[in-house]
Design an enzyme around this catalytic site. Structure first.
Site, PDB file in Angstrom:
ATOM      1  N   ASP A  41       0.845  -1.194   0.000  1.00  0.00           N
ATOM      2  CA  ASP A  41       0.000   0.000   0.000  1.00  0.00           C
ATOM      3  C   ASP A  41       0.880   1.244   0.000  1.00  0.00           C
ATOM      4  O   ASP A  41       2.092   1.165   0.237  1.00  0.00           O
ATOM      5  CB  ASP A  41      -0.920   0.007   1.215  1.00  0.00           C
ATOM      6  CG  ASP A  41      -2.268   0.661   0.927  1.00  0.00           C
ATOM      7  OD1 ASP A  41      -2.277   1.735   0.296  1.00  0.00           O
ATOM      8  OD2 ASP A  41      -3.305   0.104   1.332  1.00  0.00           O
ATOM      9  N   ASP A  57       3.506   2.223  -4.849  1.00  0.00           N
ATOM     10  CA  ASP A  57       2.421   2.780  -5.643  1.00  0.00           C
ATOM     11  C   ASP A  57       2.249   1.863  -6.850  1.00  0.00           C
ATOM     12  O   ASP A  57       3.201   1.657  -7.611  1.00  0.00           O
ATOM     13  CB  ASP A  57       2.798   4.195  -6.084  1.00  0.00           C
ATOM     14  CG  ASP A  57       1.710   4.889  -6.888  1.00  0.00           C
ATOM     15  OD1 ASP A  57       0.753   4.215  -7.326  1.00  0.00           O
ATOM     16  OD2 ASP A  57       1.832   6.116  -7.097  1.00  0.00           O
ATOM     17  N   VAL A  58       1.061   1.300  -7.046  1.00  0.00           N
ATOM     18  CA  VAL A  58       0.876   0.360  -8.150  1.00  0.00           C
ATOM     19  C   VAL A  58       1.011   1.041  -9.513  1.00  0.00           C
ATOM     20  O   VAL A  58       1.074   0.363 -10.544  1.00  0.00           O
ATOM     21  CB  VAL A  58      -0.476  -0.378  -8.058  1.00  0.00           C
ATOM     22  CG1 VAL A  58      -0.523  -1.258  -6.819  1.00  0.00           C
ATOM     23  CG2 VAL A  58      -1.653   0.583  -8.116  1.00  0.00           C
ATOM     24  N   ASN A  84      -6.232  -5.648  -5.287  1.00  0.00           N
ATOM     25  CA  ASN A  84      -7.338  -4.869  -4.742  1.00  0.00           C
ATOM     26  C   ASN A  84      -7.146  -3.359  -4.864  1.00  0.00           C
ATOM     27  O   ASN A  84      -8.119  -2.614  -4.842  1.00  0.00           O
ATOM     28  CB  ASN A  84      -7.540  -5.246  -3.275  1.00  0.00           C
ATOM     29  CG  ASN A  84      -8.538  -4.353  -2.589  1.00  0.00           C
ATOM     30  OD1 ASN A  84      -9.749  -4.474  -2.793  1.00  0.00           O
ATOM     31  ND2 ASN A  84      -8.046  -3.439  -1.763  1.00  0.00           N
ATOM     32  N   TYR A 149     -14.980   5.225 -14.084  1.00  0.00           N
ATOM     33  CA  TYR A 149     -14.807   4.113 -13.146  1.00  0.00           C
ATOM     34  C   TYR A 149     -15.331   2.815 -13.761  1.00  0.00           C
ATOM     35  O   TYR A 149     -14.678   1.771 -13.674  1.00  0.00           O
ATOM     36  CB  TYR A 149     -15.541   4.418 -11.844  1.00  0.00           C
ATOM     37  CG  TYR A 149     -15.390   3.348 -10.787  1.00  0.00           C
ATOM     38  CD1 TYR A 149     -14.179   3.181 -10.123  1.00  0.00           C
ATOM     39  CD2 TYR A 149     -16.454   2.513 -10.459  1.00  0.00           C
ATOM     40  CE1 TYR A 149     -14.032   2.202  -9.150  1.00  0.00           C
ATOM     41  CE2 TYR A 149     -16.311   1.539  -9.492  1.00  0.00           C
ATOM     42  CZ  TYR A 149     -15.100   1.382  -8.840  1.00  0.00           C
ATOM     43  OH  TYR A 149     -14.964   0.413  -7.885  1.00  0.00           O
ATOM     44  N   LYS A 153     -13.325  -0.748 -14.569  1.00  0.00           N
ATOM     45  CA  LYS A 153     -13.710  -2.040 -13.994  1.00  0.00           C
ATOM     46  C   LYS A 153     -14.183  -3.014 -15.070  1.00  0.00           C
ATOM     47  O   LYS A 153     -14.038  -4.235 -14.922  1.00  0.00           O
ATOM     48  CB  LYS A 153     -14.783  -1.839 -12.926  1.00  0.00           C
ATOM     49  CG  LYS A 153     -14.250  -1.134 -11.680  1.00  0.00           C
ATOM     50  CD  LYS A 153     -13.090  -1.898 -11.048  1.00  0.00           C
ATOM     51  CE  LYS A 153     -12.609  -1.253  -9.756  1.00  0.00           C
ATOM     52  NZ  LYS A 153     -11.515  -2.022  -9.107  1.00  0.00           N
ATOM     53  N   ALA A 182     -19.941  -0.639  -1.557  1.00  0.00           N
ATOM     54  CA  ALA A 182     -19.436  -1.154  -0.277  1.00  0.00           C
ATOM     55  C   ALA A 182     -19.200  -0.009   0.703  1.00  0.00           C
ATOM     56  O   ALA A 182     -18.837   1.106   0.308  1.00  0.00           O
ATOM     57  CB  ALA A 182     -18.141  -1.934  -0.494  1.00  0.00           C
ATOM     58  N   THR A 184     -17.032   1.567   2.521  1.00  0.00           N
ATOM     59  CA  THR A 184     -15.587   1.720   2.630  1.00  0.00           C
ATOM     60  C   THR A 184     -15.235   3.187   2.849  1.00  0.00           C
ATOM     61  O   THR A 184     -16.073   4.074   2.668  1.00  0.00           O
ATOM     62  CB  THR A 184     -14.902   1.235   1.336  1.00  0.00           C
ATOM     63  OG1 THR A 184     -15.355   2.055   0.242  1.00  0.00           O
ATOM     64  CG2 THR A 184     -15.227  -0.226   1.049  1.00  0.00           C
TER      65      THR A 184
END
Length: 255
Positions: A41, A57-58, A84, A149, A153, A182, A184
Site C-alpha cells: 500500500d 504505488d501500483v 485490490n 470508473y 472495472k 461497499a 468503505t
C-alpha cells in the site's frame, strides 16, 4: 479476528491496497485462516502484525517490482495475489479530462498488470496459485455518473477472463469479485462531499435489493472463497457481492 477454518495454512499471500477497507478486511481474514500475508500500500503505518507491510504505488512499475520481490523473499514464496488497489471516479464522459482517464486506468487496470507481472514467477512455482482481482458491479451494470470508473472495472473484468485463459495451464487460477456499493472509506468520503450525506447514503442503500451497503468483510469472504485451495476447480469466474443488485429486479416497496 479468529476463524476456525485453516484452509490457507502454510500459504503465502499478497494483498494490494491492503492497509484499509476491503483490502484490510481481506488481509485480516486470510491471516486468520492461516496465511502469511504481505500488504502492499501507499501508507502502511496502520499495518501491524501478523501482517507484513510494504510501501509501493501500483502506478510505479519499479516500486511494484521491488516491493513484490521483497515480499516474496520475506514470505519464502507466494501462493495468492489479491489485486485490490484502486481509486474511484465520478462523472459522465463529459466530466473527466484526459489526464484523469489516464490516471484511473493506470491505477485500476495497469496496476493489476504490474503486480501480476511481478508476481507470476513466484506463483508459477506454487501448487496452489490463485489471483483474485477486485472488480465491481460497475463492470456489468450501467451506473449513473460512473463512466470512467465503469470503464476501468469493465477492463478488469475482461482482463480477469484473459488472465485465467493464459495461466490455467501454468497452474494459476484467476477470478474476480464484483462488489456492489461497499461501506468503505472511499464511499465515506463521497458521502461527506454530498449536499445531503444522509439522503445520498439512503439512495445508495435503496438501489441494492438488500437495502444496505455491502460490508468490506462480506467482500473479503468472497475473495477468500475464490483464493482458497478448496476452490481449485474455480477459475475465470466473477463472483457478485452486491446485495442482489445485478441479478434481481424487485417491485418498488409496497407494490
Amino acid at each position: 479476528m479468529t476463524d476456525t477454518l485453516q484452509d490457507f495454512a502454510g500459504l503465502k499471500a499478497l494483498v494490494t491496497g491492503g492497509a484499509g477497507g476491503i483490502g484490510r478486511a481481506t488481509a485480516d481474514l486470510l491471516a486468520a485462516r492461516g496465511a502469511d500475508v504481505a500488504v502492499l500500500d501507499l501508507d502502511i503505518s496502520a499495518v501491524d502484525k501478523p501482517l507484513r507491510g510494504y510501501v509501493a504505488d501500483v502506478a510505479d512499475d519499479i516500486a511494484v517490482r521491488a516491493a513484490v520481490a521483497a515480499a516474496v523473499a520475506d514470505l519464502g514464496g507466494l501462493d495468492v495475489v489479491v489485486n485490490n488497489a484502486g481509486i474511484g471516479a465520478q462523472g459522465t464522459v463529459a466530466d473527466n479530462d484526459d489526464a484523469e482517464w489516464h490516471r484511473v486506468l493506470d491505477i485500476n487496470v495497469l496496476g493489476m498488470v504490474r503486480v501480476t507481472r511481478a508476481a507470476l514467477p513466484a506463483l508459477r512455482a506454487s501448487d496452489h496459485a490463485a489471483i483474485v482481482n477486485t472488480c465491481s458491479i460497475a463492470a456489468t451494470a450501467g451506473l449513473p455518473q460512473r463512466a470512467l470508473y465503469s470503464a476501468s472495472k469493465g477492463a478488469v473484468y475482461s482482463l480477469t477472463l484473459a488472465m485465467a485463459a493464459d495461466h490455467i495451464r501454468e497452474g494459476v487460477r484467476v477470478n474476480c469479485v464484483n462488489p456492489g456499493t461497499a461501506d468503505t472509506p472511499w464511499i465515506g468520503r463521497l458521502l461527506d462531499r454530498a449536499d445531503d450525506p444522509a439522503a445520498e447514503r439512503a439512495a445508495l442503500e435503496a438501489r441494492q435489493p438488500t437495502g444496505r451497503l455491502v460490508s468490506a468483510t462480506e467482500v473479503a469472504g468472497a475473495v477468500a472463497y475464490l483464493a482458497s485451495p478448496l476452490s481449485g476447480a474455480t477459475t475465470g469466474t466473477s463472483l457478485a457481492v452486491d446485495g442482489g443488485m445485478q441479478g434481481l429486479r424487485l417491485r418498488p416497496v409496497g407494490q
